[in-house]
Design a protein around this motif. Sequence first.
Motif, PDB file in Angstrom:
ATOM      1  N   ALA A 164      -7.524   1.496  -1.620  1.00  0.00           N
ATOM      2  CA  ALA A 164      -6.281   2.147  -2.042  1.00  0.00           C
ATOM      3  C   ALA A 164      -6.292   2.564  -3.510  1.00  0.00           C
ATOM      4  CB  ALA A 164      -5.105   1.218  -1.786  1.00  0.00           C
ATOM      5  N   GLN A 165      -7.390   2.355  -4.213  1.00  0.00           N
ATOM      6  CA  GLN A 165      -7.438   2.647  -5.643  1.00  0.00           C
ATOM      7  C   GLN A 165      -7.046   4.090  -5.942  1.00  0.00           C
ATOM      8  OE1 GLN A 165     -11.223   1.846  -7.421  1.00  0.00           O
ATOM      9  NE2 GLN A 165     -10.435   1.983  -9.478  1.00  0.00           N
ATOM     10  N   GLY A 166      -6.109   4.260  -6.865  1.00  0.00           N
ATOM     11  CA  GLY A 166      -5.703   5.589  -7.306  1.00  0.00           C
ATOM     12  C   GLY A 166      -4.649   6.249  -6.439  1.00  0.00           C
ATOM     13  N   ALA A 167      -4.124   5.543  -5.423  1.00  0.00           N
ATOM     14  CA  ALA A 167      -3.167   6.161  -4.507  1.00  0.00           C
ATOM     15  C   ALA A 167      -1.910   5.310  -4.361  1.00  0.00           C
ATOM     16  CB  ALA A 167      -3.810   6.337  -3.129  1.00  0.00           C
ATOM     17  N   ALA A 168      -0.784   5.966  -4.141  1.00  0.00           N
ATOM     18  CA  ALA A 168       0.407   5.255  -3.669  1.00  0.00           C
ATOM     19  C   ALA A 168       0.077   4.875  -2.233  1.00  0.00           C
ATOM     20  CB  ALA A 168       1.620   6.168  -3.728  1.00  0.00           C
ATOM     21  N   HIS A 169       0.471   3.689  -1.809  1.00  0.00           N
ATOM     22  CA  HIS A 169       0.013   3.237  -0.499  1.00  0.00           C
ATOM     23  C   HIS A 169       0.941   2.198   0.112  1.00  0.00           C
ATOM     24  CE1 HIS A 169      -1.513   0.428  -3.467  1.00  0.00           C
ATOM     25  NE2 HIS A 169      -1.457  -0.486  -2.514  1.00  0.00           N
ATOM     26  N   ALA A 170       0.774   2.022   1.403  1.00  0.00           N
ATOM     27  CA  ALA A 170       1.435   0.953   2.153  1.00  0.00           C
ATOM     28  C   ALA A 170       0.391   0.388   3.105  1.00  0.00           C
ATOM     29  CB  ALA A 170       2.625   1.493   2.931  1.00  0.00           C
ATOM     30  N   VAL A 171       0.514  -0.908   3.412  1.00  0.00           N
ATOM     31  CA  VAL A 171      -0.469  -1.560   4.279  1.00  0.00           C
ATOM     32  C   VAL A 171       0.252  -2.423   5.304  1.00  0.00           C
ATOM     33  CG1 VAL A 171      -0.789  -3.455   2.631  1.00  0.00           C
ATOM     34  CG2 VAL A 171      -2.535  -3.021   4.362  1.00  0.00           C
TER      35      VAL A 171
END
Length: 197
Positions: free
Chosen positions: A79-86
């Motif tokens: 997820a490096q460098g991104a807005a994210h959800a898991v």
Amino acid sequence: MAKKAETAVVGKREQVSRPRRHLTVLAAVAGIVVSSGAGVSAGARQAAPSSAGMFHEQATKLGVKTCAGLYSALGGLVAQGAAHAVRTETDKRSPDTHIVQGAVGMTYDLPELKGQAAGVVIAAPRGQGCEGQFVRVAPFQKPCQQVVSYLPAGSVPVTNLSGVPLYEIGGGQGQAMLITSGASCVVVTITTGTQGP
């Protein structure tokens, strides 16, 4: 197998200080620092603290102990460098002896990479340690011939799988497949890691 799941709130895009502007894109392409058989390096453990923290928090909340560190390191990299959800899942009866898996949705807003991407992070117990892998699918709004230049030095094409080139990423950082989709390039990155003996 009965599964337990935990879904995270969308993470914030990380601001990572880099000496060259292409390194964040390289992280999106390559998933720098974790490689097969090399263990989790200090760089991997520090790769993306807020992302890794989200993965670690979900895994431990579900009862994962043995592989929480590797799962977190791989999750921070994917997820490096991104807005994210898991969304993290594991076996609810025996979470520390089974695979832990995360489905990751990401949104990039970088000069070279904008838009949505997806990843899968897996870590599983092996003896006294763990082994794991992430796979990331990221579309670039550029032709694959241009995206190849983002791969780290030492990256080489190794084969062609039914028209899809497979690259070994320089520095033993995994593999990448570059899939042409119209004028764009979809990059599938595969990186593995181990933790413990």
